[in-house]
Write an enzyme that holds these catalytic residues in place. Structure first.
Site, PDB file in Angstrom:
ATOM      1  N   ARG A  68       0.637 -25.118  -3.134  1.00  0.00           N
ATOM      2  CA  ARG A  68      -0.042 -23.833  -2.540  1.00  0.00           C
ATOM      3  C   ARG A  68       0.118 -23.549  -0.891  1.00  0.00           C
ATOM      4  NH1 ARG A  68      -5.157 -25.119  -3.184  1.00  0.00           N
ATOM      5  NH2 ARG A  68      -5.365 -26.369  -1.617  1.00  0.00           N
ATOM      6  N   TYR A 121      -1.735   4.100   3.363  1.00  0.00           N
ATOM      7  CA  TYR A 121      -1.821   3.364   2.541  1.00  0.00           C
ATOM      8  C   TYR A 121      -2.886   2.769   1.675  1.00  0.00           C
ATOM      9  CZ  TYR A 121      -1.501   0.352  -2.447  1.00  0.00           C
ATOM     10  OH  TYR A 121      -1.823   1.033  -4.017  1.00  0.00           O
ATOM     11  N   ASP A 198       4.355  -1.297   8.466  1.00  0.00           N
ATOM     12  CA  ASP A 198       4.112  -1.671   6.965  1.00  0.00           C
ATOM     13  C   ASP A 198       5.591  -0.588   6.706  1.00  0.00           C
ATOM     14  OD1 ASP A 198       4.619  -1.414   4.338  1.00  0.00           O
ATOM     15  OD2 ASP A 198       1.795  -0.654   3.873  1.00  0.00           O
ATOM     16  N   LYS A 223       6.786  -2.602  -4.777  1.00  0.00           N
ATOM     17  CA  LYS A 223       8.039  -0.822  -4.703  1.00  0.00           C
ATOM     18  C   LYS A 223       9.388  -0.830  -4.413  1.00  0.00           C
ATOM     19  CE  LYS A 223       3.489   0.435  -4.803  1.00  0.00           C
ATOM     20  NZ  LYS A 223       2.372   0.711  -3.824  1.00  0.00           N
TER      21      LYS A 223
HETATM   22  C1  LIG Z   1       1.621  -0.210  -2.967  1.00  0.00           C
HETATM   23  C2  LIG Z   1       1.538  -0.228  -1.518  1.00  0.00           C
HETATM   24  C3  LIG Z   1       0.622  -1.679  -0.515  1.00  0.00           C
HETATM   25  C4  LIG Z   1      -0.010  -2.560  -1.536  1.00  0.00           C
HETATM   26  O1  LIG Z   1       0.476  -3.374  -2.089  1.00  0.00           O
HETATM   27  P1  LIG Z   1       0.547  -4.084  -3.481  1.00  0.00           P
HETATM   28  O2  LIG Z   1       2.063  -4.921  -3.907  1.00  0.00           O
HETATM   29  O3  LIG Z   1       0.042  -2.911  -4.400  1.00  0.00           O
HETATM   30  O4  LIG Z   1      -0.677  -4.467  -3.584  1.00  0.00           O
HETATM   31  C5  LIG Z   1       0.363  -1.801   0.609  1.00  0.00           C
HETATM   32  N1  LIG Z   1       1.299  -0.655   1.269  1.00  0.00           N
HETATM   33  C6  LIG Z   1       2.247   0.439   0.747  1.00  0.00           C
HETATM   34  C7  LIG Z   1       3.023   1.505   1.702  1.00  0.00           C
HETATM   35  C8  LIG Z   1       2.933   0.394  -0.520  1.00  0.00           C
HETATM   36  O5  LIG Z   1       3.136   1.551  -1.325  1.00  0.00           O
END
Ligand SMILES: *Cc1c(COP(=O)(O)O)cnc(C)c1O
Length: 239
Positions: A68, A121, A198, A223
């Site tokens: 962990r 998001y 992000d 993604k």
């Molecule tokens: C999908 C997404 C997230 C969250 O990610 P997960 O791995 O699905 O928890 C955060 N920011 C953006 C821009 C996203 O497209």
């Protein structure tokens, strides 16, 4: 998995082999964190399944004590990500993008205020306005960081503003935010909020927020797995 990437000086090595420096993006993507295994010569890191590691005495070990807190495969991923995100000193991997969001916002402590892009998001929006609001008293001011003038953005900052959350391009409406402008306004304010970007949609291949003034970059690797097939190359650098 999803990382947080932190701006600043690279940390001292933590007992593992010193990090090598690679120039080209492609070389960094393939080799950083993925040196041939010193014991076996394996060029692909073997999967490490151990949960716990031998200690010769309390705290005396080869760099790992419990999965962990640290695991060779996660270390390799973190090193690769810190190497491909230009300006990245260190990366931390989590089980999802949203786990990263939760960790960053929890680290602000109770009753903090943040400024966020208004088109953030959906999962991030819900974490801010439901979970973090109820559990830690987080207050979020949503601002149209694409179109708002400087005065409007600065008027959103409060004495307890600890973070500015930027997503650019936004998911799914692809709004674009001037990172340098917003980072400059944030860092000039007396509350000195950290600036987080992000970078999921552009990936480190196309956009380097840490070089534009951001302090922290986050990604949802869920993604980005699709991105390499779309890349175009001229020589060793992207075009
Ligand atoms: C999908 C997404 C997230 C969250 O990610 P997960 O791995 O699905 O928890 C955060 N920011 C953006 C821009 C996203 O497209």
């Amino acid at each position: 998995m999803s990382p947080i990437l932190l701006n600043g000086d690279a940390p001292k090595t933590n007992g593992h082999a010193a990090k090598k420096h690679y120039d080209g993006f492609g070389t960094r993507a393939i080799h950083a964190g993925s040196e041939p295994n010193p014991l076996t010569g394996a060029v692909i890191p073997p999967i490490s399944l151990s949960t716990t590691y031998k200690q010769d005495a309390i705290g005396v070990h080869k760099g790992f004590e419990y999965s962990r807190s640290g695991n060779p495969n996660r270390d390799a991923l973190e090193e690769a990500l810190a190497a491909v995100e230009a300006g990245g000193a260190q990366a931390l991997a989590f089980s999802s993008g949203s786990a990263t969001t939760a960790t960053v916002l929890q680290s602000l402590g109770p009753d903090a205020h943040i400024v966020s892009v208004n088109d953030v998001y959906g999962g991030t929006f819900r974490y801010m306005t439901k979970v973090a609001k109820i559990n830690q008293g987080l207050e979020t001011t949503f601002v149209d960081l694409e179109n708002a003038d400087d005065d409007t953005i600065v008027a959103a900052f409060r004495p307890n503003t600890k973070l500015v959350w930027i997503e650019t391009p936004t998911n799914p409406t692809l709004r674009l935010i001037d990172l340098q402008r917003v980072a400059k306004l944030a860092h000039a304010h007396p509350s000195q909020p950290l600036v987080l970007v992000d970078n999921t949609f552009m990936s480190p291949f196309y956009q380097s927020p840490l070089l534009q003034g951001a302090d922290i970059v986050v990604h949802s690797l869920t993604k980005e797995a699709a991105l390499p097939a779309e890349r175009h190359w001229r020589g060793s650098e992207p075009i």
